[in-house]
Every structure is written in structure tokens, then in C-alpha cells.
Enzyme design. Structure first.
Site, PDB file in Angstrom:
ATOM      1  N   ARG A 156       0.858  -1.196   0.000  1.00 16.26           N
ATOM      2  CA  ARG A 156       0.000   0.000   0.000  1.00 16.26           C
ATOM      3  C   ARG A 156       0.892   1.244   0.000  1.00 16.26           C
ATOM      4  O   ARG A 156       1.015   1.909  -1.004  1.00 16.26           O
ATOM      5  CB  ARG A 156      -0.951  -0.022   1.212  1.00 16.26           C
ATOM      6  CG  ARG A 156      -2.089   0.986   1.095  1.00 16.26           C
ATOM      7  CD  ARG A 156      -1.712   2.405   1.502  1.00 16.26           C
ATOM      8  NE  ARG A 156      -1.201   2.480   2.871  1.00 16.26           N
ATOM      9  CZ  ARG A 156      -0.590   3.553   3.364  1.00 16.26           C
ATOM     10  NH1 ARG A 156      -0.399   4.627   2.612  1.00 16.26           N
ATOM     11  NH2 ARG A 156      -0.137   3.554   4.601  1.00 16.26           N
ATOM     12  N   ASP A 157       1.589   1.529   1.113  1.00 14.20           N
ATOM     13  CA  ASP A 157       2.463   2.702   1.156  1.00 14.20           C
ATOM     14  C   ASP A 157       3.571   2.567   0.099  1.00 14.20           C
ATOM     15  O   ASP A 157       3.967   3.539  -0.550  1.00 14.20           O
ATOM     16  CB  ASP A 157       3.070   2.832   2.567  1.00 14.20           C
ATOM     17  CG  ASP A 157       3.391   4.267   2.942  1.00 14.20           C
ATOM     18  OD1 ASP A 157       3.756   5.044   2.047  1.00 14.20           O
ATOM     19  OD2 ASP A 157       3.286   4.621   4.139  1.00 14.20           O
TER      20      ASP A 157
ATOM     21  N   HIS B 293       3.439   4.008  -3.557  1.00 12.32           N
ATOM     22  CA  HIS B 293       3.978   5.329  -3.919  1.00 12.32           C
ATOM     23  C   HIS B 293       5.354   5.204  -4.574  1.00 12.32           C
ATOM     24  O   HIS B 293       5.680   5.932  -5.508  1.00 12.32           O
ATOM     25  CB  HIS B 293       4.154   6.203  -2.667  1.00 12.32           C
ATOM     26  CG  HIS B 293       2.876   6.677  -2.055  1.00 12.32           C
ATOM     27  ND1 HIS B 293       2.035   7.559  -2.688  1.00 12.32           N
ATOM     28  CD2 HIS B 293       2.301   6.412  -0.853  1.00 12.32           C
ATOM     29  CE1 HIS B 293       0.989   7.813  -1.896  1.00 12.32           C
ATOM     30  NE2 HIS B 293       1.128   7.129  -0.781  1.00 12.32           N
TER      31      HIS B 293
ATOM     32  N   SER C  99       3.536  10.720   9.012  1.00 10.31           N
ATOM     33  CA  SER C  99       3.519  10.704   7.541  1.00 10.31           C
ATOM     34  C   SER C  99       4.725  11.391   6.930  1.00 10.31           C
ATOM     35  O   SER C  99       5.203  10.999   5.868  1.00 10.31           O
ATOM     36  CB  SER C  99       2.263  11.419   7.021  1.00 10.31           C
ATOM     37  OG  SER C  99       1.126  10.986   7.704  1.00 10.31           O
TER      38      SER C  99
ATOM     39  N   HIS D 144       3.174   4.213  12.996  1.00 11.97           N
ATOM     40  CA  HIS D 144       3.572   4.107  11.588  1.00 11.97           C
ATOM     41  C   HIS D 144       4.629   5.179  11.338  1.00 11.97           C
ATOM     42  O   HIS D 144       4.351   6.369  11.480  1.00 11.97           O
ATOM     43  CB  HIS D 144       2.332   4.334  10.714  1.00 11.97           C
ATOM     44  CG  HIS D 144       2.574   4.421   9.235  1.00 11.97           C
ATOM     45  ND1 HIS D 144       2.289   3.377   8.368  1.00 11.97           N
ATOM     46  CD2 HIS D 144       3.043   5.425   8.452  1.00 11.97           C
ATOM     47  CE1 HIS D 144       2.570   3.740   7.123  1.00 11.97           C
ATOM     48  NE2 HIS D 144       3.028   4.985   7.140  1.00 11.97           N
TER      49      HIS D 144
ATOM     50  N   HIS E  35       7.973   7.018   9.081  1.00 16.05           N
ATOM     51  CA  HIS E  35       8.698   7.188   7.813  1.00 16.05           C
ATOM     52  C   HIS E  35      10.138   7.531   8.134  1.00 16.05           C
ATOM     53  O   HIS E  35      10.440   8.097   9.191  1.00 16.05           O
ATOM     54  CB  HIS E  35       8.043   8.254   6.930  1.00 16.05           C
ATOM     55  CG  HIS E  35       6.879   7.720   6.156  1.00 16.05           C
ATOM     56  ND1 HIS E  35       7.007   7.147   4.915  1.00 16.05           N
ATOM     57  CD2 HIS E  35       5.578   7.621   6.485  1.00 16.05           C
ATOM     58  CE1 HIS E  35       5.829   6.738   4.489  1.00 16.05           C
ATOM     59  NE2 HIS E  35       4.926   7.008   5.433  1.00 16.05           N
TER      60      HIS E  35
ATOM     61  N   TYR F 106       3.765  17.739   3.678  1.00 13.45           N
ATOM     62  CA  TYR F 106       3.271  16.696   2.772  1.00 13.45           C
ATOM     63  C   TYR F 106       4.243  16.477   1.620  1.00 13.45           C
ATOM     64  O   TYR F 106       4.740  17.444   1.032  1.00 13.45           O
ATOM     65  CB  TYR F 106       1.949  17.128   2.145  1.00 13.45           C
ATOM     66  CG  TYR F 106       0.797  17.124   3.082  1.00 13.45           C
ATOM     67  CD1 TYR F 106      -0.065  16.033   3.156  1.00 13.45           C
ATOM     68  CD2 TYR F 106       0.558  18.213   3.905  1.00 13.45           C
ATOM     69  CE1 TYR F 106      -1.134  16.038   4.029  1.00 13.45           C
ATOM     70  CE2 TYR F 106      -0.510  18.229   4.777  1.00 13.45           C
ATOM     71  CZ  TYR F 106      -1.355  17.131   4.837  1.00 13.45           C
ATOM     72  OH  TYR F 106      -2.403  17.136   5.695  1.00 13.45           O
TER      73      TYR F 106
END
Lengths: 342, 342
Positions: free
Chosen positions: A15-16, A19, A169, A196, A198, A287
């Protein structure tokens, strides 16, 4: 070392990681990876467009394969593992959720911006009606104070989420910031708490260990670091580290190493590393979708795109406010012109 | 956040990073990178063969360019930064040290296995006579107990080292293990304490922050993660993280980002990532040079190379004991045959 502690891993590479390969997964790839992860004992495997169900679009990137076909392939490939889907209300719909559940998805992770949990209740309720496990997934968690984050997490708990995730994120949290946030949620909520990460600041593993130290129950990982930006906590490495710490995952380390090397690495167009782009996103705390816009604005106004991104981070600009990027660039250009003429 | 804390960074991409490009640095590359690092405010830049002065050999890998030419080029390219050299007694000699000092190297890092500090005194003494700053560099630090490590660090201090480094050569230390070791050295020694990480378990940054938390004064980094195994603490990322924590480095973040992207990334044959090989080295805690030997032995005896490496780690086998690799493989094969016939 051997303890009674147990961590439940959710693998997000399908899923991630979407990207990282511009949403080009094929049915064969997803079936092979999901089947192998299941054999390795990974209990949850998330499969969706990178931006969740319904993400395939010009705005978020078109998927090569309809994600429902990918979900179906993953469900067919696994014996024990549960297939999870991500849903961002506003991008994905209740209809998408119904379809995923009908295909056999067993967990719905309903994701909102950290200050907007109140868009989630309908989708969480529907997922529960469908018999799915539910997760409230609070994205860009670094943008909220620990107090605000706790308030939003309680909303998610109130809507019936079985687990609430702190989602870094932008890869912007520092370990002591992660620890403080997890600690509060563990103290003030009674549901499971997830984390979660990054790796934009090379802190995915550090933050993950800080979260576990404070009692996080569930951790997301991406095998071979296959996630947005600089990727997530690298799953096979996490399994090795937790094994060294005596923390149980139920996941087979050797099998994970082999899947990473033999099945996942060949899917990547180039290896995951911390580039200038991912580093500045983590440092600024913005973002990833802002990066290209900021680079364009920088060129137009003759300023440094990093200054734009850092200012956007300071102003806590969120998705949907992309016009601000050009405003900030124009302001920076004006300030720098004033400095020159003074 | 702003504190008075200051960390002195040593950039090792032009030494440890030499491993990652099979010692193929050219004079032009070293001059360009060293000059740019100097402009960015990096105070110490290490330049040597990956295995230190005199390392160019069939055993350790032949350098494309004589390292003395590389040292000379780096010295000429910098204004403020000091050029450091690594010397492992037994590989490098006092003559190499004399030559490097004559060319303008200002720091000698004398490296020994963590339990063999007693081979360092002559080289440290000579470096001091040459007017160089000196570092005692204790490699494979995870293999010694904190007590043993402290004893060896005191030897280095006694020989006159200005700084003693804990070196996690295999990337095998966990953050609490790093913290305990640094804490002891800070308590029991009066010289500066340094820390050198590897990222094989994705813990380079976590261990580095643990070391700083406990008072480490000096930290090694490799820009774009250009070091042996999965690389070191990524320097430009470290600068960003320390800046976020209010810890001073005197290094310009934007310039470091640009050097990483524009000068260093193009030198790499492939991006640095955590592969199956680097992960197993960190998990087993063994020398990287054991990997190929173990793979050969595994094939010969029909066992898994990972089982060999993990057993070598348990037995604390060190460089020079490569015969043990085949002994261990033979034992594992025998055990597995016994299991089958029982």
C-alpha cells in the site's frame, strides 16, 4: 534476551510502497509478495492504492491495476494473514469499503489528517457492520500537539476503532516526541495503540523502538523499506532488531530476508535511500505532495524551494491549501528583495 | 530548540565510503568532495583506504589511486577542515603515518580490535610527535562487555589519545547497549568520547542519538550513507536532526544536502540500502569480510550461510580466524545430518 512482549506487525509495502513504484503493482507481484509474507507469519498485510481505496486518479497517480483485483489476489494468496485496506474519507467511499470487504479484506484502516478525526465515524461504523477490524489512522501526527493528538485519538476510540495509530507521515517526529505521544495515548485510551513511521530523518527505527518502549501494540513496517518518501520502518530489519531485544513478532526472520532480497528488491525501480527531497520533507514536516509544487514556485520566484517548504511547515499548511505555496514563495521573494535594497 | 550543546562531526565518506565503491576514488572526486565539505563547515574529513593507510592490497582491495595522492588532494582542497587518516597497526605502518603527516594530515585515528588496544601505543606516540591530534578507535565494540571496553578505552587514554571512539563496526549495537557503553566511558575517562555507527540494523541514527544523550563529544557520519555495509550515520541527515534538537554542529545543512545530491550520489555505483547481506552482518555481529567466506562454506557443506555467521558471532570469532568459518560450517552440517538420522 526473551520477554513476554509481543508486537503485531502490519506490512504496508503493498500500500504505502505503491507510492515508491508509481502505483505500478501487478496482480502477479501482489500475489507473490502477499503469499510469501503470509508464509513468513506476517499477520496483517495492507493492500490499496498508496492514497488508499479510490486513490487511483490523475491527482494521486493512476494505478496500473485496479486495486480491487490486487486485493482479491492478495486474499487468494494468503492462508493465515488478514488483508487490510486503507481508506481516506473524501478519497475512498463506503462503496469502496463494501467492495473490499466482499473480496475478503478483514481490516479497515480509516485515515484522516491528525486534526480531522471527525470525518471518520461513518466509515468506521460501516467497517464494523461489515465485520472488519477497524483502525483510526491519524496522519501527519507531528502537526498536532500531544494534547490535540490525544483528543483526536479519543474521538477515534469513541467511533469504535479497535486500534488508534499515530502516523508520522512526513517522517518528522523525533524519538522523544514519539515517546511522549504514545505514552499519552497508552495512558488515556483503552484500545490498542499503533505507530507508523517514515524514514525521512533516518529515525524510523528509533521512533519505532521509542513507541514500543512506551507500550505501542502494533507497528507498521515496509519490507525493503518500500514506502513513500524514504520509506517506512524496514520490516525485515525490525524483525531482526525485535528478536535481538527478545520481543516476539511471530515472523520468520530468514523468510523475510529472502522475500526482501528475492521478491521485493526486483520490483523497485531504484533502491530506497534518503535523498535531498525526502530529507527536506522530514526536516520541514510537510506533505510529500508539496515538494514538486514548491520546486515550481521556487523557480518562478527565484527563491530556494527548501525555504518555501520550511515556511509551509512552520505555518502548518495542510493538503488542499496548495495555493499557499505560491503565496509563501512570493513573500520570501519580497523579503529577499527588501533585504537587497536596504 | 536551542542548547549550548555542540557536537564535532568527522566525515568518513572518503575513508569508510571507500569500501562502498571498491576503493575506486579519483583525485578529482576527493578534491571536489573535500573542498565542498570544507565550505559547508565540516571540521574533520577522513581520507584513507577503507581499511586505513596501507590497506590497498589484494586482501583488502586495491585502490584505484594511491591514497597519499588522495590525502594530498584533500589537504589542498580545504581551508579550515582538518584531514584525518585511519591507521590499523599491522596494516598501516609508522612510515605511512609519517608520509601522511608530511602531506598535511592533522589527525591520526589509530584503530584496533576492541580487545587489542595494546597494539596502538607506538602509533599514537608517533602521531603526537608529528603534532597530530590522536584518536583511539576501538572497532567491533559490541564484542566486548562494557567492563572490557572501558578497560581498553583507558589503555587508549593512557597512550595519549585525545579522543577515544566506540566503533560499532558491524552495526550490531542496540541503543541501550550504546548508551551504557558511552555512559561508562564518560564517567571513567577524562578525554573526549566519540561514536562511529553502522546502519546494518537501521539503528545508526538511534545509536548516535543515544551516544549524544550520554555525552558523546564527537560523531562520525558518512554523507549519502557512503560507508561499509549499509553505511554509517548519514551526515546531512544527522545535521538536520541535531539542528531540530537545538544541538550545534557548525555545519551548513543546505550545503550538505547539495553535496550529497550533486557530488556524492553520482559517485555511488548503486544507492546504499539495507540488503540481506548487511542485515545478517548486523544481526550476527560479525566482520563484513566473513560474508563471502560464509557463503562459500555454506555451499560446500550444504548449510545456510546465515547459520554460520550467527554461530561465528556467538563464538566471537575475529579477523585472522577465517579457518573457523569452515569448521563452523562442517559442525553445522554434522549436526543437521545427526538430526536427520535420529
Amino acid at each position: 534476551m526473551q520477554t513476554d512482549k509481543k508486537i503485531i506487525i502490519t506490512e504496508v509495502a503493498l500500500r504505502d510502497g505503491s507510492h515508491a513504484i508509481r502505483h505500478q503493482y501487478t496482480v502477479d507481484q501482489v500475489a507473490a509478495v502477499a503469499g510469501a509474507l503470509d508464509q513468513a507469519g506476517v499477520p496483517y498485510i495492507e493492500v490499496s492504492h498508496g492514497d488508499g481505496l479510490g486513490g487511483s486518479s490523475l491527482q494521486y497517480g493512476l494505478s496500473k491495476t485496479n486495486e480491487m483485483e490486487l486485493i482479491e489476489a492478495a486474499v487468494s494468496a494468503v492462508d493465515q494473514a488478514k488483508i487490510a485496506v486503507l481508506l481516506i474519507p473524501g478519497i475512498g467511499t463506503v462503496r469502496d469499503l463494501n467492495e473490499a470487504a466482499a473480496l475478503g479484506a478483514k481490516m479497515a484502516r480509516v485515515a484522516t489528517h491528525v486534526t480531522e478525526a471527525d470525518v471518520a465515524p461513518q466509515h468506521i461504523a460501516r467497517a464494523k457492520e461489515l465485520g472488519m477490524e477497524t483502525v483510526g489512522f491519524l496522519m501527519m501526527s507531528h502537526m498536532a500537539s500531544p494534547e490535540k493528538l490525544t483528543e483526536q485519538a479519543k474521538l477515534m476510540e469513541g467511533y469504535g476503532a479497535d486500534t488508534v495509530y499515530i502516523v508520522d507521515s512526513a517522517g518528522a517526529l523525533l524519538p522523544h516526541e514519539t515517546a511522549e505521544r504514545i505514552r499519552r495515548l497508552k495512558n488515556e485510551l483503552s484500545v490498542n495503540i499503533g505507530f507508523h513511521a517514515h524514514n525521512n530523518l533516518s529515525l524510523a527505527m528509533a521512533n519505532t523502538l521509542a513507541a514500543i518502549q512506551e507500550g505501542a501494540d502494533r507497528i507498521d513496517g515496509s519490507i525493503r523499506c518500500l514506502g513513500a518518501g524514504a520509506g517506512n520502518t524496514q520490516t525485515e530489519v525490525l524483525v531482526a532488531v525485535l528478536d535481538r531485544m527478545g520481543i516476539q513478532t511471530g515472523v520468520d526472520l530468514y523468510k523475510m530476508m529472502d522475500i526482501a532480497e528475492d521478491l521485493v528488491a526486483p520490483i523497485l525501480e531504484k533502491p530506497q535511500e534518503i535523498t535531498k527531497g525526502s530529507l527536506v520533507l522530514g526536516y520541514a514536516g510537510v506533505y510529500s505532495s508539496f515538494l514538486l509544487h514548491a520546486q515550481r514556485a521556487a523557480q518562478q520566484f527565484g527563491v530556494d524551494s527548501r525555504d518555501i517548504l520550511i515556511e509551509l511547515g512552520k505555518q502548518k499548511v495542510v493538503g488542499g491549501q496548495e495555493d499557499m505555496i505560491f503565496d509563501v514563495a512570493a513573500d520570501l521573494a519580497k523579503q529577499s528583495a527588501n533585504l537587497v535594497t536596504k
